[in-house]
Design a protein around this motif. Structure first.
Motif, PDB file in Angstrom:
ATOM      1  N   GLY A  17       4.664  -8.990  70.454  1.00  0.00           N
ATOM      2  CA  GLY A  17       3.272  -9.437  70.409  1.00  0.00           C
ATOM      3  C   GLY A  17       2.699  -9.663  71.800  1.00  0.00           C
ATOM      4  N   LEU A  18       3.500 -10.266  72.679  1.00  0.00           N
ATOM      5  CA  LEU A  18       3.029 -10.511  74.048  1.00  0.00           C
ATOM      6  C   LEU A  18       2.865  -9.207  74.818  1.00  0.00           C
ATOM      7  N   PHE A  21      -0.429  -7.552  74.025  1.00  0.00           N
ATOM      8  CA  PHE A  21      -1.636  -8.201  74.536  1.00  0.00           C
ATOM      9  C   PHE A  21      -2.340  -7.247  75.533  1.00  0.00           C
ATOM     10  N   TRP A  23      -3.186  -6.626  78.464  1.00  0.00           N
ATOM     11  CA  TRP A  23      -3.039  -7.069  79.859  1.00  0.00           C
ATOM     12  C   TRP A  23      -3.915  -6.275  80.823  1.00  0.00           C
ATOM     13  N   LYS A 105       3.573 -22.937  71.714  1.00  0.00           N
ATOM     14  CA  LYS A 105       3.740 -22.052  70.563  1.00  0.00           C
ATOM     15  C   LYS A 105       3.289 -22.782  69.301  1.00  0.00           C
ATOM     16  N   ILE A 107       1.266 -19.303  70.007  1.00  0.00           N
ATOM     17  CA  ILE A 107       0.344 -19.027  71.108  1.00  0.00           C
ATOM     18  C   ILE A 107      -1.065 -18.783  70.595  1.00  0.00           C
ATOM     19  N   ASP A 108      -2.012 -19.485  71.185  1.00  0.00           N
ATOM     20  CA  ASP A 108      -3.437 -19.276  70.916  1.00  0.00           C
ATOM     21  C   ASP A 108      -3.907 -18.164  71.847  1.00  0.00           C
ATOM     22  N   TYR A 109      -4.261 -16.989  71.273  1.00  0.00           N
ATOM     23  CA  TYR A 109      -4.581 -15.829  72.117  1.00  0.00           C
ATOM     24  C   TYR A 109      -5.883 -16.011  72.895  1.00  0.00           C
ATOM     25  N   GLU A 110      -6.766 -16.863  72.429  1.00  0.00           N
ATOM     26  CA  GLU A 110      -7.961 -17.158  73.227  1.00  0.00           C
ATOM     27  C   GLU A 110      -7.558 -17.926  74.483  1.00  0.00           C
ATOM     28  N   LEU A 112      -4.621 -17.709  75.830  1.00  0.00           N
ATOM     29  CA  LEU A 112      -3.895 -16.743  76.661  1.00  0.00           C
ATOM     30  C   LEU A 112      -4.865 -15.872  77.452  1.00  0.00           C
ATOM     31  N   LYS A 113      -5.965 -15.458  76.811  1.00  0.00           N
ATOM     32  CA  LYS A 113      -6.977 -14.655  77.506  1.00  0.00           C
ATOM     33  C   LYS A 113      -7.569 -15.428  78.685  1.00  0.00           C
TER      34      LYS A 113
END
Length: 537
Positions: A17-18, A21, A23, A105, A107-110, A112-113
């Motif tokens: 999943g990471l 992302f 990138w 964890k 992980i909140d992808y917002e 992470l962005k």
């Protein structure tokens, strides 16, 4: 160039999943992945990531041990921990081993962005800063010969005030001055003369040849050419443990070799004056004057003469000189510090003076003239006008000094004269100071986007850092840094509201070269990050 990312997690789903992302949208590419710390260390030997995301609980070597080892290998790499533990003690431990921050964890992808975008800006800003440092270091290294020559001139002519300053400048140029001889040479033109336009080429070539000859005798040399007197000046450096007689013999042999080369190739002659041997670098000006005096005596003795100062056959007059550096420092103290400090400094200057002698009177008159002229030459900034300047202080001062019989009488006379001078200079000072502060504030407002510093203000307005700080606190109610920060962030607010620029671009536009420092100042000022501030506009 894309930033390199390394991701470690023992759970395939999270690792995949990471890696999925986007990138590249933030200027990254995934350079390596690993399922535990040991595998990660093996891959660190082949890549240098800009950003590492690592899980904590992994078999073999956990994330904290890996992070500690990775930080030792690449201190500039940003490390982010992925964890399910929201514990202060845990986070504190992570920070001590070089972890910049952590993501919880799941992980909140917002989040992470936002983190990816912010860290990209910070990493690029740091890389730019490091490149600037490398460029400056490269430029400095290329300029060292020229800087050493300038240092030699300043040292010989007494332009540097204070032994500590001399030692600091020497250290920055990687120079060790333990024992030295000053040598002054003057070329007596012979049959072969160059055109005027080629003279600079000849002098430049001569300095390089002379330095090479000194080096052949294992003498490290600092060189300066005085265009006004057409004299070559050299500071010959020796190790402290070197015997004095051997130092002098080497200097004489090298000067003799230079004479041979000048006569052979330039059909000219060279006279040299040699100073005493000294271990006090701050006495270079006194040694220079000795070498110069010896060199100028050579003209009466013939051509290709090498004359040591100790061999001069005449009754030596008591000499007393206040160097240009000492004079300038005293004037700055007198007009911009306190009169009490100026009195102490004047006593120190005259402590080395002979008890009597005309040289003391001439030095005192010269200092009085310089102090009289100093505020007058700064009239553009301080607005001291001719009509307000009473020159009778100078006229009366010269007369009174000339009537003194001892150094102590000269010193007492100087105290009285400078007291009168200060009183005259401070009349109407409040109005002048207000105008000066306004000029300083205007200068800051015009140049806030540059790398402006207090040193720039001292050079521009001919006043000390302490004096500027005192003026700003008294008339503006703020320090230099406080006012500069206020001006910069007025523009920051406008640029954020404009919504056309990234934060690292705004930082550069208002004068912050260090993006991390900009973020730190922003948070301290507003209590939130720039991105959060933008949301509230």
């Amino acid at each position: 160039m894309e930033l390199q990312v390394m991701i470690l997690d023992d759970e395939y789903i999270i690792l995949d999943g990471l890696c999925s992302f986007p990138w590249s949208d933030y200027g990254y590419q995934v350079a390596a992945t690993a399922k535990n710390g040991l595998e990660g260390l093996e891959k660190l030997e082949h890549i240098k990531p800009d950003l590492i995301l690592t899980d904590v609980r992994m078999p073999g070597m956990d994330g904290l041990d890996f992070a500690e080892r990775a930080h030792e290998m690449y201190p500039d790499t940003v490390i982010v921990i992925l964890t399910g533990y929201d514990s202060f003690a845990y986070a504190q431990k992570a920070i001590t081993i070089g972890v910049k921050e952590y993501l919880l964890k799941p992980i909140d992808y917002e989040e992470l962005k936002n983190m990816a975008a912010r860290l990209a800006e910070e990493i690029h800003a740091k890389k730019d800063e490091q490149q600037e440092v490398r460029d400056l270091q490269k430029y400095f290294n290329q300029s060292v010969p020229e800087l050493r020559s300038k240092f030699a001139g300043n040292l010989l002519y007494g332009r540097i005030q204070g032994k500590g300053v001399v030692q600091e400048q020497a250290k920055s140029l990687k120079l060790t001055i333990e024992k030295y001889i000053v040598c002054v040479g003057r070329k007596v033109v012979g049959e072969k003369q160059l055109h005027e336009g080629d003279k600079w080429i000849e002098e430049f070539a001569c300095i390089n040849i002379f330095e090479e000859i000194f080096n052949n005798y294992n003498i490290q040399v600092l060189s300066d050419y005085n265009t006004a007197t057409a004299e070559y000046n050299f500071i010959l450096l020796f190790a402290k443990e070197e015997e004095n007689q051997k130092c002098m013999d080497l200097a004489l042999q090298a000067c003799g070799k230079i004479q041979e080369e000048v006569e052979r190739y330039l059909k000219a002659y060279m006279n040299f004056g040699i100073s005493d041997i000294s271990e006090d670098e701050y006495q270079a000006n006194a040694q220079y004057r000795k070498a110069q005096k010896a060199c100028r005596q050579c003209i009466y003795l013939g051509a290709n003469i090498i004359l040591k100062y100790e061999d001069l056959q005449y009754e030596e007059q008591k000499d007393f000189v206040i160097t240009p550096g000492e004079r300038m420092h005293f004037m700055m103290t007198l007009f911009q510090e306190s009169f009490e400090k100026a009195e102490d400094e004047l006593r120190q200057l005259f402590a080395k003076a002979p008890e009597d002698g005309e040289a003391v009177k001439f030095a005192a008159m010269d200092l009085l003239f310089g102090c009289m002229k100093f505020p007058y030459t700064c009239a553009v900034d301080s607005e001291i006008h001719n009509k307000n300047w009473n020159f009778s202080v100078l006229q009366d001062g010269v007369k009174r000094i000339s009537q003194c019989e001892t150094t102590e009488e000269v010193l007492t006379c100087m105290f009285n004269l400078f007291g009168t001078l200060i009183k005259q200079n401070t009349e109407g000072s409040d109005e002048r100071n207000q105008k000066r502060v306004q000029s300083i504030l205007s200068y800051i407002e015009k140049n806030f986007a540059t790398d402006i510093s207090m040193d720039d203000l001292t050079e521009k307005f001919h006043v000390s850092r302490t004096y500027i700080s005192r003026l700003l606190k008294k008339y503006a109610g703020k320090s230099f840094l406080e006012y500069l920060t206020d001006v910069r962030f007025k523009h920051v607010e406008k640029l954020i509201a404009d919504d056309r620029y990234k934060q690292y671009e705004i930082a550069e536009m208002v004068g912050y070269k260090d993006f991390g420092y900009y973020i730190k100042v922003f948070k301290k000022r507003y209590g939130i990050t720039p991105n959060e501030f933008r949301k509230h506009i």
